[in-house]
Enzyme design. Structure first.
Site, PDB file in Angstrom:
ATOM      1  N   GLU C  60      73.506  12.306  21.854  1.00 15.25           N
ATOM      2  CA  GLU C  60      72.155  12.414  21.667  1.00 15.25           C
ATOM      3  C   GLU C  60      71.655  14.181  21.576  1.00 15.25           C
ATOM      4  O   GLU C  60      70.817  14.067  20.825  1.00 15.25           O
ATOM      5  CB  GLU C  60      71.234  12.097  22.811  1.00 15.25           C
ATOM      6  N   HIS C 129      65.309   1.942  31.627  1.00 13.86           N
ATOM      7  CA  HIS C 129      64.589   1.324  30.417  1.00 13.86           C
ATOM      8  C   HIS C 129      63.612   1.301  30.176  1.00 13.86           C
ATOM      9  O   HIS C 129      63.383   0.706  28.766  1.00 13.86           O
ATOM     10  CB  HIS C 129      66.142   0.288  30.281  1.00 13.86           C
TER      11      HIS C 129
HETATM   12  C1  TPP Z   1      72.878   8.726  26.668  1.00 11.77           C
HETATM   13  C2  TPP Z   1      72.958   7.472  26.409  1.00 11.77           C
HETATM   14  N1  TPP Z   1      72.357   7.217  25.434  1.00 11.77           N
HETATM   15  C3  TPP Z   1      72.049   5.615  24.651  1.00 11.77           C
HETATM   16  C4  TPP Z   1      72.438   4.660  25.738  1.00 11.77           C
HETATM   17  C5  TPP Z   1      72.210   3.149  24.959  1.00 11.77           C
HETATM   18  N2  TPP Z   1      73.652   2.805  25.029  1.00 11.77           N
HETATM   19  C6  TPP Z   1      74.444   2.042  26.565  1.00 11.77           C
HETATM   20  S1  TPP Z   1      76.233   1.454  25.989  1.00 11.77           S
HETATM   21  C7  TPP Z   1      76.290   2.139  24.729  1.00 11.77           C
HETATM   22  C8  TPP Z   1      77.393   2.062  23.277  1.00 11.77           C
HETATM   23  C9  TPP Z   1      78.143   2.242  24.464  1.00 11.77           C
HETATM   24  O1  TPP Z   1      79.641   2.296  23.631  1.00 11.77           O
HETATM   25  P1  TPP Z   1      80.729   2.317  24.434  1.00 11.77           P
HETATM   26  O2  TPP Z   1      80.148   3.810  25.297  1.00 11.77           O
HETATM   27  O3  TPP Z   1      82.181   2.227  22.996  1.00 11.77           O
HETATM   28  O4  TPP Z   1      80.984   1.531  25.628  1.00 11.77           O
HETATM   29  P2  TPP Z   1      81.768  -0.178  25.381  1.00 11.77           P
HETATM   30  O5  TPP Z   1      80.043  -0.279  25.043  1.00 11.77           O
HETATM   31  O6  TPP Z   1      81.969  -0.434  24.339  1.00 11.77           O
HETATM   32  O7  TPP Z   1      82.118  -0.220  27.047  1.00 11.77           O
HETATM   33  C10 TPP Z   1      74.981   2.473  24.034  1.00 11.77           C
HETATM   34  C11 TPP Z   1      74.510   3.349  22.761  1.00 11.77           C
HETATM   35  C12 TPP Z   1      73.093   4.578  27.138  1.00 11.77           C
HETATM   36  N3  TPP Z   1      73.299   3.983  28.341  1.00 11.77           N
HETATM   37  N4  TPP Z   1      73.085   6.129  27.571  1.00 11.77           N
END
Ligand code: TPP
Ligand code: TPP
Ligand code: MG
Ligand code: MG
Lengths: 327, 330, 327, 330
Positions: C60, C129
């Site tokens: 972000e 959220h």
């Molecule tokens: C700081 C932040 N930004 C956005 C989100 C929303 N969000 C939750 S999971 C996710 C994707 C995470 O991807 P990754 O790190 O590859 O983990 P995966 O879910 O693929 O295991 C996002 C964008 C969040 N939880 N925290």
């Protein structure tokens, strides 16, 4: 009792707490060998060693985040932000993490960290070394924000913060560091977080403020005394959560209230103080609730002309007090 | 006769069977949660499916009596190994009062349980990396030989806190293991839009730490890598970065529909590389598992899942006013 | 006029602005092929391509910071934060940078960025959220914060935000996305940022609120109408800087003021609204200034029992209105 | 006859003399500011001393007509090359109204001047890295072939924004050059407490970008590296990480006393590796400079410094109420 400067009180509180409790340690930028850019941690590296007085990489989110981890583990970290302005990269750690750990874990974990930072202006610090940042944080249950005005309060409140079971932001006015001196007991004492303090009893008008402005207000009050106006002065000391009871009774006492902050006006912690009064003792008031604050511009400029224009001073407070008294 | 891979790693047949059963348990709990979600009984699921080998392989390489874990939301497999029970996981899915993670305050997948040294987690990703450094620092200051094991997704390695936490741990040579579960997606965003390096373990050198990339569908490969990282950590050689490459079998969460950004083919491929199936195959091939034993295990797992579901479904919610509790020390 | 949902109005405003001005582009997590986790940017990737609808890495501070750089260059970025809760890693970029660029450069540079984020609760989003984060930012001159309540306001204000020469935070209530529908003109129009809007004229009590609570308050007002109580309802629309004039006249009109926010009470933007009233029209008031807000706990819990307890509802507003009317 | 190093780089004698003069000008302006500070005339100085070769070598490798620079506080040398005048720098030191950087609002060293594409900077370190990516993105979207050149100190590479900005630039193959001025200190904190990698350019591989470490006391070495990075950027090969290793000759700033954390010896050593002295030597050895020419240059530089000082000293401050201006578009 010894007379200490504001910053000596900071230093003494940390030193005594580190002696008392091996779990207490310090981390931050240049807090070790240099003793901090303001010398708040001077001598601690020599006394306690680099294991307990940690020079960190230049990364505030890690300073807060590592401190939070250590606090969850059971240590008592004191994290220093070199300037309050530079706490902003750590906001996510402070708000999403520190402030919510007890609540989100249903009391299973907690986070007893203290985050210290010098704030405030009038020291040719320009935009990014002069700011008051408390309003950004003063809306987050789970957090406490302490902003002491005197060396006595500094020592007692910093010790209380270090022993507190929850995260505390401890903002120290950097102009007060060497300007403000006062008597401080040698021994151990703590003062209650969450309690405001009457710094002067008076009858005609009530002034509520905190930090360096307390001293400016005291100065102004002395002047007004000569003119026969008696000022009641409440020092908030903790700006979040507020001591509502003390605010209500200080406001009700004179019915005329002036709120003073060095921060910008709109959205400052004084808005909340005003709202508390308007909610609880409206009919005790004889005048609108006045706020004296910095103009609503992003931050304090560097040039002395503009800096003075921005900064609160005893003279500005005196004028506002007079206006209110005459209302 | 040649030793099997797990024997070479010093793992007994019983241990690998145990790993297998835990993988299966994680999978079946997860599948049940999806069913419950689709039936409108629980509001949200975020899956471990496809990640079980990495999670359970890693957790087995840690010391359950003294290490700290800072899992991310997919890590049901990790917390199962560290002592969170299926009932407790179901209580969390149902947001019931006795959920040990949060008393029903947080979404499922937000793990935390002090008695098992499972450090409470939040939703904003990657904040746990500096925490792991802090936990390790605390242990080091106290002279304890604990390791802090922290996980995150591939997308989450791009957050500032990953960088700051990894760097801090490296500078102070802290006993931290950072394990990336690289499923090549962050929700809908594919890996090539997340980072431009070849392997995420390429970042290790920039922190001066040890790094390795392993097959995250192979629990033994992950076990080996994490065991080595843990040994290094305990020997004072500092943190490690372990990348496990694997596949997300489900959509990102119960709120996501991955058909808008993954082809059917790709989803099928991910399913085909199911780590549980391949580990079962390995166990069969090495004579550790047979059909009968497998059925026994499956039956036991299903019974556990059923019991946990029933238990959690009947459990009470927190009282409305409980929302006021535990803001500060009381 | 077409009836659109709140989120369709968001989508339409962005689409029309991208068609109008090639400098406008979108960046954020999953805003491209997926069209955003709430589908706010649905169809834009297909229409404008990956160059103008950019799926960013999960970071972000970079989303804000890259947007800020592009805005300084002369583009018109619309940055999406997937949830308002996740804006916190970007606080330093937003406050230290976006909000201060014009001021610190003495008007040489500026930063016309829009940062959109879904906020608010009542959707089983749990602690991270569901949050209202506006109070964190609503004390920063240089920044504007818009929080519209209706699809009509969404479209007109989002267009205004995109055309604004300064940074604007645009917070959209995620529960309103599909719940709230309303008439929206097909063509181009903008609404003034910084102006509150009277959503209902009334005589007995004044309610001031914003976002989803506007709808809850309207519902409650209809109920009270049946009981002969007439409610004047002001929708702030911009919560920083506030429309002081509109607040003062709405408060003065009935002399009885209820302030409603879904945010925690202490330190919310409603504190400032109260302070403005207490400073400017104290003697027009017939009752203390009431605030109805969430309890001062860190954030909204997941379990339905506790979520309902936390969340503002039409019923809670109705009760507070009645109490005030009877004062 | 063998070509000299600068000729091999395609730099004329005039050009290297010009570089030398600019280095000297930066140094002399900086020295004057210290004098003014110690005399109580200006409140604050933060120095370029020791960094001049890297700054001016790099800036010469850029296109002054179209590239954007995002300098950090030590980069007086960079902004001089990009068109900020000595008078303007002195106006900034005195915080006078006509300071083009900020109208006297910011401390000196907080550069910004739109007409010269010097992007406004702040105090919190490393925020400029994502900005550089954004500038480069804007240029790319508009089809302009501009490069965004951004600098920071070694300590500042540990901020999250460095990581996030570098990664973003790499994923989108943006024309960005990130140059680290590694003086091995962040105020009092030595490099080994800042990072555990060998070279900071070791971080490049973790972003999938090109990285190199060069001698930052040699303007020609830096010129060469940055020129290559700029060529890569313009050719669509994405961002680069250029680490320049050099010495901070002064204390961190006029508010710092480095004797509390650096030995006398070490400070002497830093002074001994003065990049201006070594470049002068090079120019003498290659017959480009002689005593007479050097004196001429020095005289010209000193006159410029004197004039700039006098001019700025006499210039007016902004009016007090000017503090109210330019919060929003007017
Ligand atoms: C700081 C932040 N930004 C956005 C989100 C929303 N969000 C939750 S999971 C996710 C994707 C995470 O991807 P990754 O790190 O590859 O983990 P995966 O879910 O693929 O295991 C996002 C964008 C969040 N939880 N925290
Ligand atoms: C975010 C932030 N934290 C702290 C500071 C205070 N500070 C100013 S310069 C500096 C050290 C920077 O070191 P480095 O990046 O190595 O640059 P150098 O000064 O050595 O050139 C610090 C800690 C700051 N400006 N910004
Ligand atoms: Mg992933
Ligand atoms: Mg340095």
């Amino acid at each position: 009792m010894a007379v200490l400067s504001y910053i000596e009180a900071v230093n003494q509180a940390i030193r005594e707490e580190m002696e008392r409790d091996p779990r207490v340690f310090v981390l931050g930028e240049d807090v070790g060998r240099k003793g901090g850019v303001f010398k708040a941690t001077q001598g601690l590296y020599e006394r306690f060693g680099g294991e307990r007085v940690i020079d960190t990489p230049l990364a505030e989110s890690a300073i807060a985040g590592v401190g939070i981890g250590a606090a969850m583990y059971g240590m008592r970290p004191i994290a220093e932000m070199q300037f309050a302005d530079f706490i902003l990269p750590a906001v996510n750690q402070i708000l999403s993490e520190a402030a919510r750990i007890r609540y989100r874990s249903n009391n299973d974990w907690n986070c007893p960290i203290v985050i210290r930072a010098p704030y405030g202006g009038g020291i040719h610090g320009a935009l990014y070394h002069s700011q008051s940042v408390e309003a950004i944080f003063a809306n987050q249950p789970g957090l406490k924000i302490v902003m002491p005005s005197t060396p006595y309060d500094v020592k007692g409140l910093l010790k209380a913060a270090i022993r507190d079971e929850d995260p505390v932001l401890f903002f120290e006015h950097k102009k007060a560091y060497r300007l403000i001196k006062g008597e401080v007991p040698e021994g151990d004492y703590v003062l209650p977080i969450g309690k405001a303090d009457i710094k002067r009893e008076g009858e005609d008008i009530t002034v509520i403020t905190y930090g360096l402005c307390v001293h400016y207000a005291l100065k102004a009050a002395e002047k007004l005394e000569e003119e026969g106006i008696s000022v009641h002065l409440l020092d908030l000391r903790t700006v979040y959560p507020l001591d509502q009871e003390a605010i209500i009774s200080a406001a009700a006492k004179t019915g005329k209230v002036l709120l003073v902050t060095e921060d910008n006006k709109e959205g400052s912690v004084m808005s909340e103080v005003s709202a508390v009064i308007a909610e609880n003792c409206l009919f005790d008031l004889d005048a609108p609730i006045r706020r004296l604050a910095a103009p609503d511009v992003p931050a304090m400029p560097f040039a002395p002309t503009m800096e003075n224009y921005f900064m609160i001073s005893p003279e500005k407070i005196e004028q506002a007090m007079k206006d209110l008294a005459e209302f | 006769m040649n030793k099997s891979r797990h024997e070479k790693l010093g793992l007994s047949d019983k241990q690998v069977l145990d790993m297998y059963e835990t993988m299966l348990l994680a999978r079946k709990l997860d599948e049940r949660m999806w069913l419950l979600n689709r039936a409108g009984k629980i509001p949200f699921v975020i899956s471990c499916q496809g990640h079980e080998a990495a999670q359970i392989g890693a957790a087995y390489a840690l010391d359950k009596e003294r290490d700290y874990i800072l899992p991310y939301y997919r890590d049901m497999g990790v917390v199962l190994v560290f002592g969170m029970t299926p009932e407790e996981l179901m209580l969390s899915a149902y947001a019931k009062a006795d959920d040990p993670n949060s008393g029903g305050r947080q979404m499922p997948g937000h793990f935390g349980q002090r008695k098992n040294r499972i450090v409470t987690g939040s939703s904003p990703v990657s904040t746990q990396i500096p925490h792991a450094a802090g936990i390790a620092l605390g242990a080091k200051l106290e002279g304890k030989n604990s390791v802090a094991f922290v996980t995150l997704g591939d997308g989450s390695t791009n957050q500032g806190d990953f960088h700051e936490g990894a760097n801090f741990a490296a500078v102070h040579k802290l006993p931290v293991i950072i394990m990336v579960e690289n499923n090549k997606y962050a929700i809908s965003t594919p890996a090539e839009k997340q980072f431009a390096c070849k392997n995420l373990s390429d970042r290790a050198v920039g922190y001066g730490m040890w790094g390795v990339t392993v097959d995250g569908t192979d629990p033994l490969a992950v076990y080996e890598a994490v065991r080595q990282a843990a040994m290094r950590a305990r020997d004072g050689e500092g943190p490690s970065l372990v990348e496990t490459v694997l596949h997300r079998i489900t959509a990102h969460s119960s709120d996501d529909d991955d058909r808008s950004y993954r082809t059917r083919d790709e989803i099928e491929q991910a399913r085909a590389m199911d780590p549980i199936a391949s580990f079962r195959k390995y166990l069969f091939e090495n004579g550790v598992l047979d059909e009968r034993k497998d059925q026994e295990i499956t039956d036991r797992v299903m019974k556990t899942v059923n019991n946990a579901t029933e238990y959690a479904e009947k459990a009470p919610y927190a009282k409305p006013e409980d929302a006021l509790k535990h803001v500060y020390y009381e």
